[in-house]
Scaffold this active site. Structure first.
Site, PDB file in Angstrom:
ATOM      1  N   SER A 101       0.847  -1.189   0.000  1.00 26.46           N
ATOM      2  CA  SER A 101       0.000   0.000   0.000  1.00 26.46           C
ATOM      3  C   SER A 101       0.885   1.243   0.000  1.00 26.46           C
ATOM      4  O   SER A 101       1.596   1.498   0.973  1.00 26.46           O
ATOM      5  CB  SER A 101      -0.886  -0.038   1.248  1.00 26.46           C
ATOM      6  OG  SER A 101      -1.331   1.248   1.550  1.00 26.46           O
TER       7      SER A 101
ATOM      8  N   LYS B   3      31.019  -0.364   2.969  1.00 26.31           N
ATOM      9  CA  LYS B   3      31.125  -0.351   4.432  1.00 26.31           C
ATOM     10  C   LYS B   3      32.147  -1.396   4.875  1.00 26.31           C
ATOM     11  O   LYS B   3      31.973  -2.586   4.602  1.00 26.31           O
ATOM     12  CB  LYS B   3      29.743  -0.664   5.032  1.00 26.31           C
ATOM     13  CG  LYS B   3      29.757  -0.874   6.529  1.00 26.31           C
ATOM     14  CD  LYS B   3      28.362  -1.099   7.072  1.00 26.31           C
ATOM     15  CE  LYS B   3      28.413  -1.489   8.535  1.00 26.31           C
ATOM     16  NZ  LYS B   3      27.104  -1.839   9.085  1.00 26.31           N
TER      17      LYS B   3
ATOM     18  N   LEU C  35      10.269  -7.002   9.880  1.00 22.02           N
ATOM     19  CA  LEU C  35       9.909  -6.432  11.184  1.00 22.02           C
ATOM     20  C   LEU C  35       8.726  -7.154  11.827  1.00 22.02           C
ATOM     21  O   LEU C  35       8.565  -7.110  13.040  1.00 22.02           O
ATOM     22  CB  LEU C  35       9.590  -4.942  11.022  1.00 22.02           C
ATOM     23  CG  LEU C  35      10.797  -4.088  10.586  1.00 22.02           C
ATOM     24  CD1 LEU C  35      10.356  -2.665  10.262  1.00 22.02           C
ATOM     25  CD2 LEU C  35      11.873  -4.068  11.662  1.00 22.02           C
TER      26      LEU C  35
ATOM     27  N   ILE D  36      18.324  -6.501   8.237  1.00 22.19           N
ATOM     28  CA  ILE D  36      18.243  -6.924   6.834  1.00 22.19           C
ATOM     29  C   ILE D  36      18.852  -8.326   6.703  1.00 22.19           C
ATOM     30  O   ILE D  36      18.362  -9.160   5.946  1.00 22.19           O
ATOM     31  CB  ILE D  36      18.932  -5.894   5.910  1.00 22.19           C
ATOM     32  CG1 ILE D  36      18.128  -4.581   5.964  1.00 22.19           C
ATOM     33  CG2 ILE D  36      19.052  -6.412   4.483  1.00 22.19           C
ATOM     34  CD1 ILE D  36      18.782  -3.403   5.261  1.00 22.19           C
TER      35      ILE D  36
HETATM   36  P1  FAD Z   1       8.237  -2.001   6.193  1.00 25.48           P
HETATM   37  O1  FAD Z   1       9.292  -1.284   5.488  1.00 25.48           O
HETATM   38  O2  FAD Z   1       7.458  -1.251   7.245  1.00 25.48           O
HETATM   39  O3  FAD Z   1       7.229  -2.533   5.098  1.00 25.48           O
HETATM   40  C1  FAD Z   1       5.922  -2.938   5.425  1.00 25.48           C
HETATM   41  C2  FAD Z   1       5.122  -3.088   4.148  1.00 25.48           C
HETATM   42  O4  FAD Z   1       3.846  -3.604   4.484  1.00 25.48           O
HETATM   43  C3  FAD Z   1       4.898  -1.786   3.402  1.00 25.48           C
HETATM   44  O5  FAD Z   1       4.981  -1.990   2.020  1.00 25.48           O
HETATM   45  C4  FAD Z   1       3.476  -1.421   3.769  1.00 25.48           C
HETATM   46  O6  FAD Z   1       2.857  -0.612   2.798  1.00 25.48           O
HETATM   47  C5  FAD Z   1       2.856  -2.809   3.839  1.00 25.48           C
HETATM   48  N1  FAD Z   1       1.634  -2.826   4.616  1.00 25.48           N
HETATM   49  C6  FAD Z   1       1.496  -2.681   5.951  1.00 25.48           C
HETATM   50  N2  FAD Z   1       0.195  -2.720   6.271  1.00 25.48           N
HETATM   51  C7  FAD Z   1      -0.492  -2.928   5.122  1.00 25.48           C
HETATM   52  C8  FAD Z   1      -1.880  -3.049   4.792  1.00 25.48           C
HETATM   53  N3  FAD Z   1      -2.851  -2.949   5.699  1.00 25.48           N
HETATM   54  N4  FAD Z   1      -2.189  -3.245   3.493  1.00 25.48           N
HETATM   55  C9  FAD Z   1      -1.253  -3.331   2.521  1.00 25.48           C
HETATM   56  N5  FAD Z   1       0.058  -3.218   2.783  1.00 25.48           N
HETATM   57  C10 FAD Z   1       0.422  -3.006   4.066  1.00 25.48           C
HETATM   58  N6  FAD Z   1      18.093  -2.770   9.437  1.00 25.48           N
HETATM   59  C11 FAD Z   1      19.333  -2.944   8.980  1.00 25.48           C
HETATM   60  O7  FAD Z   1      19.676  -4.046   8.542  1.00 25.48           O
HETATM   61  N7  FAD Z   1      20.229  -1.927   8.997  1.00 25.48           N
HETATM   62  C12 FAD Z   1      19.944  -0.720   9.531  1.00 25.48           C
HETATM   63  O8  FAD Z   1      20.769   0.182   9.500  1.00 25.48           O
HETATM   64  C13 FAD Z   1      18.658  -0.528  10.094  1.00 25.48           C
HETATM   65  N8  FAD Z   1      18.306   0.642  10.667  1.00 25.48           N
HETATM   66  C14 FAD Z   1      17.071   0.757  11.236  1.00 25.48           C
HETATM   67  C15 FAD Z   1      16.743   1.900  11.979  1.00 25.48           C
HETATM   68  C16 FAD Z   1      15.522   1.992  12.633  1.00 25.48           C
HETATM   69  C17 FAD Z   1      15.190   3.202  13.472  1.00 25.48           C
HETATM   70  C18 FAD Z   1      14.568   0.959  12.503  1.00 25.48           C
HETATM   71  C19 FAD Z   1      13.230   1.046  13.173  1.00 25.48           C
HETATM   72  C20 FAD Z   1      14.872  -0.158  11.758  1.00 25.48           C
HETATM   73  C21 FAD Z   1      16.121  -0.289  11.151  1.00 25.48           C
HETATM   74  N9  FAD Z   1      16.466  -1.429  10.455  1.00 25.48           N
HETATM   75  C22 FAD Z   1      17.732  -1.601   9.998  1.00 25.48           C
HETATM   76  C23 FAD Z   1      15.455  -2.456  10.196  1.00 25.48           C
HETATM   77  C24 FAD Z   1      14.944  -2.292   8.760  1.00 25.48           C
HETATM   78  O9  FAD Z   1      14.424  -0.996   8.582  1.00 25.48           O
HETATM   79  C25 FAD Z   1      13.881  -3.310   8.441  1.00 25.48           C
HETATM   80  O10 FAD Z   1      14.326  -4.595   8.787  1.00 25.48           O
HETATM   81  C26 FAD Z   1      13.559  -3.317   6.970  1.00 25.48           C
HETATM   82  O11 FAD Z   1      13.298  -2.030   6.506  1.00 25.48           O
HETATM   83  C27 FAD Z   1      12.403  -4.223   6.682  1.00 25.48           C
HETATM   84  O12 FAD Z   1      11.196  -3.636   6.991  1.00 25.48           O
HETATM   85  P2  FAD Z   1       9.889  -4.387   6.543  1.00 25.48           P
HETATM   86  O13 FAD Z   1       9.914  -4.588   5.080  1.00 25.48           O
HETATM   87  O14 FAD Z   1       9.689  -5.562   7.421  1.00 25.48           O
HETATM   88  O15 FAD Z   1       8.728  -3.332   6.930  1.00 25.48           O
END
Ligand code: FAD
Length: 504
Positions: free
Chosen positions: A39, A78, A334, A347
């Site tokens: 989304s 890095k 996450l 990651i």
């Molecule tokens: P998100 O990026 O949140 O993606 C979630 C997805 O689900 C999005 O596309 C969203 O649109 C979708 N979604 C959610 N709800 C719905 C819904 N109802 N309907 C349709 N779609 C939906 N990791 C590292 O390895 N190195 C780093 O330096 C690092 N720094 C970080 C710093 C911070 C402060 C934080 C909080 C995290 C950090 N991380 C880091 C972790 C990293 O950001 C995440 O592991 C990575 O971005 C993966 O996120 P994700 O894809 O799980 O979630």
């Protein structure tokens, strides 16, 4: 009856986790139909820009050219992480990837260094590792095996990249391979009867999307694993009290440093991640020890460039999902847990989650033994990384600041306490299994860098003093010379993988 393999996978979420999953599955299991729902209205978390060397394996497995990735994501290289002020205000050490020095028989360099440090000053441990010396001089090149025995062969590296560009880059690769992307907000998750598998998700438009296997990459919302299936979350905030972060990009400055910097602050720490077009910054802090206003002010007061946006807050709960796999839902990213980004591990945990899923890829019956094994490995991995991160807080000489006094004095998990005891008594370190992410070099650099008062292995006393001094001086001299021959990091990028210039 033999059940065939799962043939249709629905990935919920298009952040780093969703697109990394789609890219690897589409490459390794091309006959599986993959649909990804995301989304734009909700967006992605947009942080997560520093990685560890294992990501290179991911790129290879996913059929991605690393230099294409570097160009497309404004990435830099890095060599490690500099920890500033963690041992005490004003201190600095580097946790470098790659090897430290060379062994004398079975004695590792840090043992020899500790022996010398007991009666003299061998200089910082950094000095004996090419990754660290090159980092401090802003040098970078790829490892080279041309000259066997040269420390150049042992360089190890990862990347810093722009998280939004990385997701967009992977999306393009995936769509070219036939991954179907559906735009829309999921408003309901429907299961097959009470307690059954997930049957389909429902979008705000009314559209439904089914699938045999669902991968929950919905980020901290954990729509399927937490929301629909109700799998609980184990909270680790007693050991990792940081629960919020402010993030802000700023303009880039010269030199382009080939390492992440983590600077200890009053209630946590600040990251600095240099990219080709900007620097990513953030302050990870504990809301028990700092107000939001203080945290935002601290971050803005400590930038190397001009801020490019207002600081954005992210709240999180350190811990892990009790079962990363339940019924026909696997949580990756996450949604499966979160450990603060001190060692850039999230990651990596996405990568290992996908690889584990591929190695235990289910049949349509979803065998409970496969699921149990997946969850066992996932738990081990999270706890292993957790202990390493806690060690950075536990081992410190910072005193007189409430946050640091708390973490220094807190009881730690037994698994970590035993490790620290062993290291304190003889500087010995053993990995507990192949699945451990951080190996001896990492622990050694961090524990010594943080100031753990470790005694050297008694066997090191058998080495005559003069031979020891000569051996160590030779290591330092060779590393010094080799680092000098390496190109400047920015020049290396300009020559091999400069990204198009875009506004930050
Ligand atoms: P998100 O990026 O949140 O993606 C979630 C997805 O689900 C999005 O596309 C969203 O649109 C979708 N979604 C959610 N709800 C719905 C819904 N109802 N309907 C349709 N779609 C939906 N990791 C590292 O390895 N190195 C780093 O330096 C690092 N720094 C970080 C710093 C911070 C402060 C934080 C909080 C995290 C950090 N991380 C880091 C972790 C990293 O950001 C995440 O592991 C990575 O971005 C993966 O996120 P994700 O894809 O799980 O979630």
């Amino acid at each position: 009856m033999i059940e065939g393999p799962v043939r249709s996978v629905t990935i919920v979420g298009g952040g780093t986790a969703g697109w990394m999953t789609a890219a690897l599955l589409s490459q390794l299991l091309p006959s599986v139909a993959i649909t990804l729902v995301e989304s734009e209205e909700i967006g992605i978390i947009g942080v997560g820009e520093a990685t560890i060397p294992a990501l290179r394996t991911y790129l290879t497995l996913a059929g991605i050219d690393e230099l294409d990735m570097v160009r497309a994501t404004q990435a830099s290289f890095k060599l490690g992480i500099e920890f500033v002020g963690w041992r005490a205000p004003g201190s600095s050490y580097i946790h470098g990837f790659g090897k430290i020095g060379r062994d004398m028989a079975w004695l590792h360099t840090h043992q020899l260094w500790l022996r010398m440090a007991a009666s003299g000053d061998p200089g910082p441990l950094d000095r004996y590792a090419l990754n660290c010396v090159a980092a401090r001089r802003n040098k970078f090149c790829f490892p080279s095996g041309d000259n066997p025995g040269s420390p150049m062969a042992d360089i190890d590296y990862a990347y810093h990249f722009d998280a939004s560009l990385f997701a967009a880059f992977l999306r393009k690769q995936c769509e070219e391979r036939g991954v179907k992307r559906v735009e829309g907000r999921i408003v309901d998750v429907v299961r097959d009867g009470a307690g059954g598998k997930v049957a389909h998700v429902v979008l705000a438009s009314g559209m439904t999307i089914g699938g045999e296997l669902f991968i929950d990459c919905s980020g901290m919302r954990a729509l399927l694993i937490g929301g629909a299936l109700g799998v609980g979350y184990e909270d680790w905030s007693q050991w990792l009290p940081c629960d919020r972060a402010y993030a802000v990009p700023c303009t880039g400055v010269s030199p382009l440093t080939p390492y992440t910097r983590s600077t200890a602050r009053a209630a946590g720490w600040q990251w600095r991640i240099p990219l080709q077009h900007r620097i990513g910054n953030g302050y990870v802090y504990s809301s028990k020890f700092a107000s939001d206003d203080d945290a935002a002010r601290t971050l803005l007061a400590n930038l190397d460039g001009t801020p490019l946006a207002d600081p954005r807050q992210v709240r999180f709960a350190p811990g892990r999902r009790m079962q990363a796999w339940s019924a026909n839902v696997v949580a990756i990213g996450l949604s499966s847990g979160f450990l603060e980004p001190l060692e850039s591990t999230s990651i990596h945990l996405i990568q290992t989650g996908i690889l584990r899923l591929i190695s235990l890829f289910p049949g349509r019956g979803f065998n409970s033994a496969d699921i149990a094994e997946y969850n066992r490995q996932s738990r081990f991995e999270f706890e292993d990384v957790r202990d390493f991160i806690i060690a950075h807080y536990k081992v410190t000489d910072r005193v007189g600041e409430p946050f640091w006094d708390y973490v220094r004095d807190m009881p730690v998990p037994d698994s970590l306490a035993e490790r620290l005891d062993l290291f304190r008594s003889s500087a010995r370190f053993f990995v507990h299994g192949k699945a451990e992410l951080f190996r001896e070099e990492s622990w050694v650099q961090v524990l010594i860098g943080q100031g753990l008062a470790a005694r050297h292995d008694p066997v090191a006393d058998l080495v005559p003093e003069e031979a020891l001094a000569e051996f160590m001086a030779d290591i330092a001299e060779v590393i010094d010379e080799v680092a000098d021959t390496m190109p400047d990091h920015a020049a290396f990028i300009a020559q091999h993988c400069a990204a198009p210039s875009i506004p930050a």
